[in-house]
Design a protein around this motif. Sequence first.
Motif, short mmCIF file in Angstrom:
data_model
loop_
_atom_site.label_atom_id
_atom_site.label_comp_id
_atom_site.label_asym_id
_atom_site.label_seq_id
_atom_site.Cartn_x
_atom_site.Cartn_y
_atom_site.Cartn_z
N GLN A 1 29.95 30.09 49.99
CA GLN A 1 30.88 30.50 51.15
C GLN A 1 32.01 31.63 50.87
O GLN A 1 32.36 32.27 51.93
CB GLN A 1 31.58 29.06 51.52
CG GLN A 1 30.71 27.95 52.04
CD GLN A 1 31.11 26.74 52.01
OE1 GLN A 1 32.19 26.18 50.96
NE2 GLN A 1 31.00 25.79 52.93
N LEU B 1 32.38 34.56 53.48
CA LEU B 1 33.58 34.86 54.06
C LEU B 1 34.22 36.09 54.03
O LEU B 1 34.76 36.96 54.75
CB LEU B 1 34.59 33.77 53.77
CG LEU B 1 34.78 32.40 54.38
CD1 LEU B 1 35.22 31.50 53.63
CD2 LEU B 1 34.67 32.66 55.90
N TRP C 1 32.20 38.29 56.07
CA TRP C 1 32.53 38.37 57.60
C TRP C 1 34.00 38.94 57.72
O TRP C 1 34.02 39.66 58.73
CB TRP C 1 32.68 36.68 57.77
CG TRP C 1 33.54 36.52 59.03
CD1 TRP C 1 33.15 36.61 60.41
CD2 TRP C 1 34.95 36.37 58.78
NE1 TRP C 1 34.19 36.34 61.16
CE2 TRP C 1 35.23 36.17 60.44
CE3 TRP C 1 35.86 36.02 58.04
CZ2 TRP C 1 36.62 35.89 61.01
CZ3 TRP C 1 37.27 35.89 58.42
CH2 TRP C 1 37.38 35.75 59.85
N ARG C 2 34.82 38.67 56.83
CA ARG C 2 36.29 39.54 56.88
C ARG C 2 35.83 41.00 56.88
O ARG C 2 36.75 41.59 57.86
CB ARG C 2 36.86 39.03 55.68
CG ARG C 2 38.27 39.64 55.56
CD ARG C 2 39.08 39.35 54.23
NE ARG C 2 38.57 39.63 53.14
CZ ARG C 2 38.88 39.85 51.79
NH1 ARG C 2 40.02 39.17 51.57
NH2 ARG C 2 38.29 40.37 50.89
N ILE D 1 41.03 32.92 51.36
CA ILE D 1 39.60 32.31 51.46
C ILE D 1 39.48 31.48 50.23
O ILE D 1 38.56 30.67 50.63
CB ILE D 1 38.74 33.94 50.87
CG1 ILE D 1 38.87 34.77 52.18
CG2 ILE D 1 37.25 33.65 50.70
CD1 ILE D 1 38.16 36.20 52.10
N ILE E 1 35.36 31.29 61.23
CA ILE E 1 35.52 30.90 59.78
C ILE E 1 34.69 29.51 59.67
O ILE E 1 34.04 29.32 58.64
CB ILE E 1 36.94 30.58 59.44
CG1 ILE E 1 37.65 32.27 59.43
CG2 ILE E 1 37.03 29.76 58.01
CD1 ILE E 1 39.04 31.78 59.32
N VAL F 1 30.86 30.25 59.48
CA VAL F 1 30.73 30.70 58.23
C VAL F 1 30.06 29.59 57.14
O VAL F 1 29.29 29.26 56.45
CB VAL F 1 31.44 31.77 57.75
CG1 VAL F 1 31.14 32.18 56.31
CG2 VAL F 1 31.35 32.96 58.79
#
Length: 384
Positions: free
Chosen positions: A316, A320, A323-324, A344, A376, A379
């Motif tokens: 995860q 993240l 994704w960020r 995070i 978030i 994800v």
Amino acid sequence: MTDPKPFEFVDDEAGLRRVSKELARADRIAVDTESDSMHSYFEKVCLLQIATLDRAFLIDPLALNGKVVDLGDAFADPSKTKILHGADYDVVCLKRDFDFEIRNVFDTMIAAQCLDHPKIGLADLVSEYFGATLDKRHARTNWARRPLTDSELDYSYLDVKYLIELREILTGELRDGDVYEEAEMEFRRLEEREAASREFDPDGYRRIRGSKDLSDVQRSVLRELHLMRDRQARNIDRPPFKVLANDTLLRISRGRPRTRNELRGIKGVTSYLLRRYGDQLMKAVAHGVERGRPPDPKPRKKRRGSRRLSPRQQRQLEALRDWRKGRAAERGVPTLVVLPNHAILEVVTGSPRTVEDLGALGTVGEKRARLHGEEILEVLREYA
């Protein structure tokens, strides 16, 4: 006749009382410190620079025997903004040496990061906004040495001269860019930093780059050299790296010299080191070889909120971060604004289930949860 200095040098109690009176009236206080970390085993704050809109002071805590407690009220007062650049280091040093509580911090470096400035050093920002040049020739000065020269005092004053006005400019830009709330969360996080530790870590050799590649015997030698270096550094009141560099410790550990001639042939072992520390070095090598392997490290005190991540949490965390990166590029903001690394980590360990749960996490906040909460959570679910 020379022009008067734009600051007052304070090295007695009467001067300190004048500083306290000035700070009692001020609502914005620029702050910087100078320490002797490059020159002393027990690092200490050697100069405290403070400026308000009207006056500037260079305070000598060494002459005052560290007794600057009268300034503590101003630092703890949340109605007074304390403006620093790269506040992290200054905050931990001020807490360690003077037991200050520090509230309402504004860090001009973090502000510049949130605004995605390509260069965030104070000299760069002063050049950009004021067209002035900060002379950095004294960056490695021994600030514990007295008396301080006029050049050193002028240098230290310039580190606070522009901070109040710089803060006003950056505040406007943060608000215009709609990232002030994110920056402020990082400011508040600085205030919670713990005082710097003065304790020596006997297992610190394990954090020397390259130590993991050594054999058990070599690591045992490295440990003994690490302990020996610390003893010598304490004796002469110098930073350990000025006694022996880490690279030299590693080379000696790999070579495990059995004679002074073999020790002499190792890169980094100068004639001076051999003459001054040769016997101690040979004894440390012999003890390490005799032990055969280093003892298991002592359990370290966990930092607040620290924990080992499970495989699921590690997946995860990486997801993240990916994704960020994409979301920051879309918004045209740095990743720090979207979701800092420490946020995070709190997200993956906090297991939030709703947007409200995310907003309640102190490192995420309501705004980030409102803007990105559903993404978030998606994800987290996808990589669960």
